[in-house]
Design a protein around this motif. Sequence first.
Motif, mmCIF file in Angstrom:
data_model
loop_
_atom_site.group_PDB
_atom_site.id
_atom_site.type_symbol
_atom_site.label_atom_id
_atom_site.label_comp_id
_atom_site.label_asym_id
_atom_site.label_seq_id
_atom_site.Cartn_x
_atom_site.Cartn_y
_atom_site.Cartn_z
ATOM 1 N N ASN A 47 45.330 3.253 68.129
ATOM 2 C CA ASN A 47 43.870 3.140 68.174
ATOM 3 C C ASN A 47 43.410 2.227 69.307
ATOM 4 O O ASN A 47 42.432 2.524 70.009
ATOM 5 N N PHE A 48 44.108 1.131 69.494
ATOM 6 C CA PHE A 48 43.752 0.189 70.555
ATOM 7 C C PHE A 48 43.922 0.841 71.929
ATOM 8 O O PHE A 48 43.062 0.706 72.810
ATOM 9 N N ILE A 49 45.042 1.559 72.128
ATOM 10 C CA ILE A 49 45.312 2.208 73.412
ATOM 11 C C ILE A 49 44.262 3.271 73.709
ATOM 12 O O ILE A 49 43.739 3.370 74.826
ATOM 13 N N ALA A 50 43.930 4.069 72.689
ATOM 14 C CA ALA A 50 42.931 5.122 72.871
ATOM 15 C C ALA A 50 41.570 4.539 73.237
ATOM 16 O O ALA A 50 40.870 5.051 74.120
ATOM 17 N N LYS A 51 41.183 3.465 72.575
ATOM 18 C CA LYS A 51 39.892 2.820 72.852
ATOM 19 C C LYS A 51 39.882 2.199 74.248
ATOM 20 O O LYS A 51 38.893 2.293 74.984
ATOM 21 N N LEU A 52 40.988 1.582 74.630
ATOM 22 C CA LEU A 52 41.086 0.904 75.913
ATOM 23 C C LEU A 52 40.910 1.865 77.082
ATOM 24 O O LEU A 52 40.249 1.539 78.083
ATOM 25 N N PHE A 53 41.447 3.084 76.946
ATOM 26 C CA PHE A 53 41.417 4.033 78.050
ATOM 27 C C PHE A 53 40.431 5.186 77.838
ATOM 28 O O PHE A 53 40.492 6.197 78.540
#
Length: 428
Positions: free
Chosen positions: A107-113
């Motif tokens: 979730n963090f990776i998806a939000k970051l990019f």
Amino acid sequence: MNKIKSLTKSRFIKNVMIMVTGTAAAQAVSMVLSPIITRLYGPEAYGIMGTFMALLTVILPLAALTYPIAIVLPKKDAEAKELIRLSIYVSVIIAVFAAIMISLFDNFIAKLFGLNGLEVLLFLIPISILFSGLLQVTEQWLIRTKQFKITAKVTFLHALISQGGLVGLGFLYPYASILIITQSLREGIKFILMLLSAKNIRGLFKKKGKYNLKQLAKKYYDFPVFRAPEVFLNGLSQSLPILMLTSLFGPASAGFYTICKTVLNLPTQLIGKSVGDVFYPKIAEAANNKEDLGSLILRATMLLAIIGVVPFAIIIIAGPWLFSFVFGPEWLTAGEYARWIAIWSFFGFINRPSVRALPVLSAQAFQLKYTIFMLLVRSIMLFIGYFVFLDDVVAVALFGVSGGLLNVGLILITLRISKKRNEPVNSK
């Protein structure tokens, strides 16, 4: 006349032409199908795909910590085969590690990019890492054994399958997720095609040799210590515009950049990579024979400069019109981007011999330092374009011009390193 005849009989030129033929056929497929693909998916879908592929561009070169690049160097095939085994083990470990990290932070990776809603597709990354490691060792073994016809054939078939698949699926599901899935599996498709086509290659993944893998890893330590960080930073430098354009100007800007870079990569893939792949074993052999490496690098660089000046000049002069005509009116801005990125791409095109020569010159520590410097300069240029000029085209222009100048510097320094290496030889 005699020089021309000897040139046409040169094994180096023949091998380059074999590689170019296969790549040219592959690029012809891409050129024919690209106008259809861009009209099916559009700039925003391309931008989302470009962001995902930017992540892979950074990660995939690290799939085996660049140990596969060393496969060409050993004098004995037995040692090269053990490097293959070492590379595969490293790829498996890295793929498993990536899968664990994605499970914890998807979730963090998806939000970051900016990939919200596409979290499940992040699990394609470890699969791509494993396939990339397998593909890298296969490609380097074919280069070592000079099976260039196999590489050329697979390059064409791979383009036909991957690009044709994008068109077929695009008529039914013209979504960014389809672009991401098909592009993520490209490495695996190419590996399978090579495995089916190459001679006696499947046995490489089964045999266990006499070499101690720990000693082998230590012997070629400069690849994971210097080359791996360099390719990571170089990949980051390549992906930086897409990631920053997405966050600063939106996914459509990233889409414009993605398509323009794809087009400008055509000469690089057609000629530059072919020359680089053939040049690498040649310069490694020349180094073993104590030949003058500087003149070899310079001749290959000048050859690429002569070949590349016309196509890149056309993009600089008529980029906006060409992109609008070929891909559709909505891609006009991509042509403006292309004018400036062409400067960077041209000098990146002609620096292939220098980049290939650096491992042979034992200059991978320098390459790492220079790549860090390049990344810093390019990042500053993009920030100046956004914060000072508030304009995406200006940001891309600054990025492109600085990239071109930095590549010129890399070529000049490589030639200087090769000259210093030859000084003791010439003095005897």
